[in-house]
Design an enzyme around this catalytic site. Structure first.
Site, short mmCIF file in Angstrom:
data_model
loop_
_atom_site.label_atom_id
_atom_site.label_comp_id
_atom_site.label_asym_id
_atom_site.label_seq_id
_atom_site.Cartn_x
_atom_site.Cartn_y
_atom_site.Cartn_z
N CYS A 76 0.82 -1.21 0.00
CA CYS A 76 0.00 0.00 0.00
C CYS A 76 0.86 1.26 0.00
CB CYS A 76 -0.89 -0.03 1.25
SG CYS A 76 -1.80 1.49 1.49
N CYS A 82 -2.08 5.56 6.91
CA CYS A 82 -3.41 5.00 7.15
C CYS A 82 -3.40 4.08 8.36
CB CYS A 82 -3.83 4.22 5.89
SG CYS A 82 -5.31 3.25 6.11
N CYS A 85 -4.40 -1.10 8.07
CA CYS A 85 -3.59 -2.32 8.24
C CYS A 85 -2.42 -2.00 9.17
CB CYS A 85 -2.96 -2.76 6.92
SG CYS A 85 -4.15 -3.16 5.64
N CYS A 162 -7.25 0.58 -2.37
CA CYS A 162 -6.88 -0.03 -1.09
C CYS A 162 -6.57 -1.49 -1.38
CB CYS A 162 -8.03 0.09 -0.10
SG CYS A 162 -7.79 -0.93 1.36
N GLN A 286 -20.01 -10.67 7.93
CA GLN A 286 -18.55 -10.84 7.95
C GLN A 286 -17.93 -10.21 6.70
OE1 GLN A 286 -16.66 -12.10 10.32
NE2 GLN A 286 -18.06 -13.27 11.61
N ASP A 384 -20.56 -16.55 19.72
CA ASP A 384 -19.71 -15.72 18.84
C ASP A 384 -19.84 -14.27 19.32
OD1 ASP A 384 -18.26 -14.59 16.80
OD2 ASP A 384 -19.75 -14.96 15.23
N CYS A 411 -13.22 -13.22 18.43
CA CYS A 411 -12.41 -12.28 17.65
C CYS A 411 -11.38 -11.59 18.54
CB CYS A 411 -13.30 -11.28 16.92
SG CYS A 411 -14.44 -10.43 18.00
C1 LIG Z 1 -19.00 -10.98 16.48
S1 LIG Z 1 -20.66 -10.60 16.10
C2 LIG Z 1 -21.21 -12.18 15.58
C3 LIG Z 1 -22.32 -12.18 14.59
C4 LIG Z 1 -22.62 -13.47 13.87
N1 LIG Z 1 -22.48 -14.63 14.68
C5 LIG Z 1 -21.83 -13.58 12.57
O1 LIG Z 1 -20.97 -14.46 12.44
O2 LIG Z 1 -22.08 -12.79 11.66
C6 LIG Z 1 -21.33 -10.40 17.70
C7 LIG Z 1 -22.81 -10.10 17.75
O3 LIG Z 1 -23.22 -10.06 19.11
C8 LIG Z 1 -24.23 -9.07 19.28
N2 LIG Z 1 -24.30 -8.79 20.73
C9 LIG Z 1 -23.52 -7.98 21.47
N3 LIG Z 1 -23.81 -8.10 22.78
C10 LIG Z 1 -24.81 -9.03 22.88
C11 LIG Z 1 -25.53 -9.61 23.98
N4 LIG Z 1 -25.27 -9.27 25.23
N5 LIG Z 1 -26.44 -10.54 23.70
C12 LIG Z 1 -26.71 -10.90 22.42
N6 LIG Z 1 -26.07 -10.40 21.35
C13 LIG Z 1 -25.12 -9.47 21.58
C14 LIG Z 1 -23.79 -7.97 18.36
O4 LIG Z 1 -24.87 -7.14 18.01
C15 LIG Z 1 -23.23 -8.76 17.16
O5 LIG Z 1 -24.22 -8.99 16.19
#
Ligand SMILES: C[S@@+](CC[C@H](N)C(=O)[O-])C[C@H]1O[C@@H](n2cnc3c(N)ncnc32)[C@H](O)[C@@H]1O
Length: 453
Positions: A76, A82, A85, A162, A286, A384, A411
């Protein structure tokens, strides 16, 4: 606590000992850590201290005397300025090794867990992977610019291309700069809270190649709206939807509450594997479609579904993980705090004719407790959560629910390690698999399979 060992603007010759998970090199002086931007382990460098805090200092590299063999020239052109990254100066192979180490190190240091971590799964082609481009507009020397904020500032660095974003999306951004200039659209100035056009967001559906353009404005009215729409869709027939989002607030939040469809549909359609998804301008989706499939395939493999299982999909967003598994499960129960996302999840279930998916809006910690009281017996729970990890009361509930298997998609290795430590008296950790969803940044996603002791 280690004493502050440096002063601002001090120049020092040091050897970098480590790379930490924000992509910075680390050196310690009498135990006091200095984080050095753009420095790699084993490098001998001259640094200048730029900021001194009680517990750490920040520094920049002035001279590299001895280079790490994995150092590469960033692709880049605006990498130095920036903030997008932070690992482009490192070969991709070494990035993956580092990401595996970030996870291992967090599990040992924070989680007090001595478990094997598989090698991070990377991409074959690690460039141009993002399906979402989101940039603010600005004006410099009477010319419309759009790009990224310079690291830790609100100064816009103009961007023509980008290296991690979709190439056609870059072209659309450049064309929109041209149109804004051509039709004299007032560009938003955030300091004065004046002007109209604030951001452009472009989403690409990886499989169908449909594009959605969202123009964020301060006001309801968009000057020359019809001409802009005509020009955009004539030049880029791949655009299937144009949305105007109105954000009248003086805020760092990009999207406002109100929006209208200017052209085409409210949704574009994408697929992950065979499963169809409708993506709206506000949906969380995603950003790396190739690795999303890799990640979800890992979850599917760990789930070992036979068709008789009830699966809880906690923090489900628009339902992607659960719906990816739905064909092979008896029932899916999804919970998510954002009600728009649950609306999308229900629509996505319908789109695929999945009648076995049930969704509720709310906090995972509350709704899953409610399901426990309703005697819903799950065979598998998938969590997640966002970067802050799971609420501790959710972990307590999961422990008492007697669910045989759990898959944690994370994550953030630090909060993952914290949560696994809490769960480790009830669950055995079977496998830990990092997946690289964000090449050239220091982020890493991890999938962990656990079974109840
Ligand atoms: C990392 S994302 C995962 C989304 C999905 N599993 C995906 O792969 O696209 C985390 C999600 O958790 C939601 N979130 C945050 N706090 C929460 C809570 N206390 N209870 C339920 N959902 C929550 C967010 O709005 C977000 O959509």
């Amino acid at each position: 606590m280690n004493e502050v060992a440096v002063v601002k603007n001090q120049i020092l010759d040091v050897e970098i000992s480590d790379l930490i998970n924000n992509g910075m090199g680390l050196v310690k002086i009498n135990g006091y850590p200095i984080f050095v931007k753009n420095a790699l382990p084993e490098e001998k460098v001259q640094i200048k201290i730029t900021e001194v805090k009680k517990t750490y200092a920040l520094a920049e590299v002035l001279v590299i005397y001895q280079t790490n063999p994995y150092r590469v020239t960033p692709k880049c052109k605006i990498y130095d300025q920036c903030g997008g990254c932070n690992l482009q100066h490192l070969s991709y192979k070494y990035q993956l090794m580092m990401k595996t180490n970030f996870v291992k190190e967090a599990l040992v240091r924070i989680g007090k867990l001595d478990v094997k971590v598989n090698d991070c799964i990377g991409m074959q082609d690690c460039w141009k992977y993002r399906n979402k481009t989101q940039v603010p507009f600005g004006v410099r020397n009477n010319k419309v610019i759009a790009g990224f904020y310079k690291e830790n500032t609100h100064e816009i660095i103009n961007m023509d291309t980008c290296e991690i974003q979709d190439a056609l999306a870059d072209e659309i951004v450049n064309y929109m700069k041209f149109l804004a200039q051509k039709y004299s659209i007032p560009i938003y100035n955030e300091t004065e809270h004046k002007g109209n056009l604030r951001h452009i967001i472009i989403r690409k559906a990886h499989v169908t190649k449909e594009y959605m353009v969202t123009l964020v404005t301060k006001e309801d009215k968009l000057k020359n709206e019809n001409k802009i729409i005509d020009d955009l869709v004539n030049k880029f027939p791949q655009i299937k939807s144009i949305v105007q989002n109105i954000n009248p607030q003086k805020t760092n939040t990009i999207l406002g509450d109100k929006q209208k469809v200017l052209y085409g549909d409210e949704y574009i359609i994408d697929y992950i594997g065979d499963v169809k998804f409708a993506i709206s301008s506000k949906s969380f989706y995603q950003v790396n479609p190739i690795q999303t499939k890799v990640l979800y395939d890992q979850v599917l493999k760990y789930a070992e579904l036979t068709g008789n299982e009830t699966v809880i999909d906690a923090y489900c967003g628009i339902g992607t993980i659960g719906l990816y598994l739905a064909q092979k499960a008896k029932a899916i129960y999804g919970v998510e705090i954002v009600s728009d996302a649950i609306k999308d999840a229900k629509l996505n279930a319908k789109l695929n004719n999945f009648n076995n998916a049930h969704y509720e809006v709310g906090k995972a910690e509350d709704i899953i407790k409610k399901w426990q009281k309703e005697n819903i017996k799950a065979d598998l729970i998938i969590v997640d959560p966002p970067r802050k990890g799971c609420d501790s009361s959710l972990l307590d509930t999961i422990k008492t629910m007697k669910i045989p298997h759990m898959i944690y998609v994370s994550c953030d290795p630090a909060t993952l390690a914290r949560d696994l430590n809490i769960l480790s008296d009830t669950f055995n950790i079977i496998e830990v698999q990092p997946v690289d969803m964000f090449p050239h940044t220091s982020h890493v996603e991890t999938v962990v399979l656990m079974s109840r002791k």
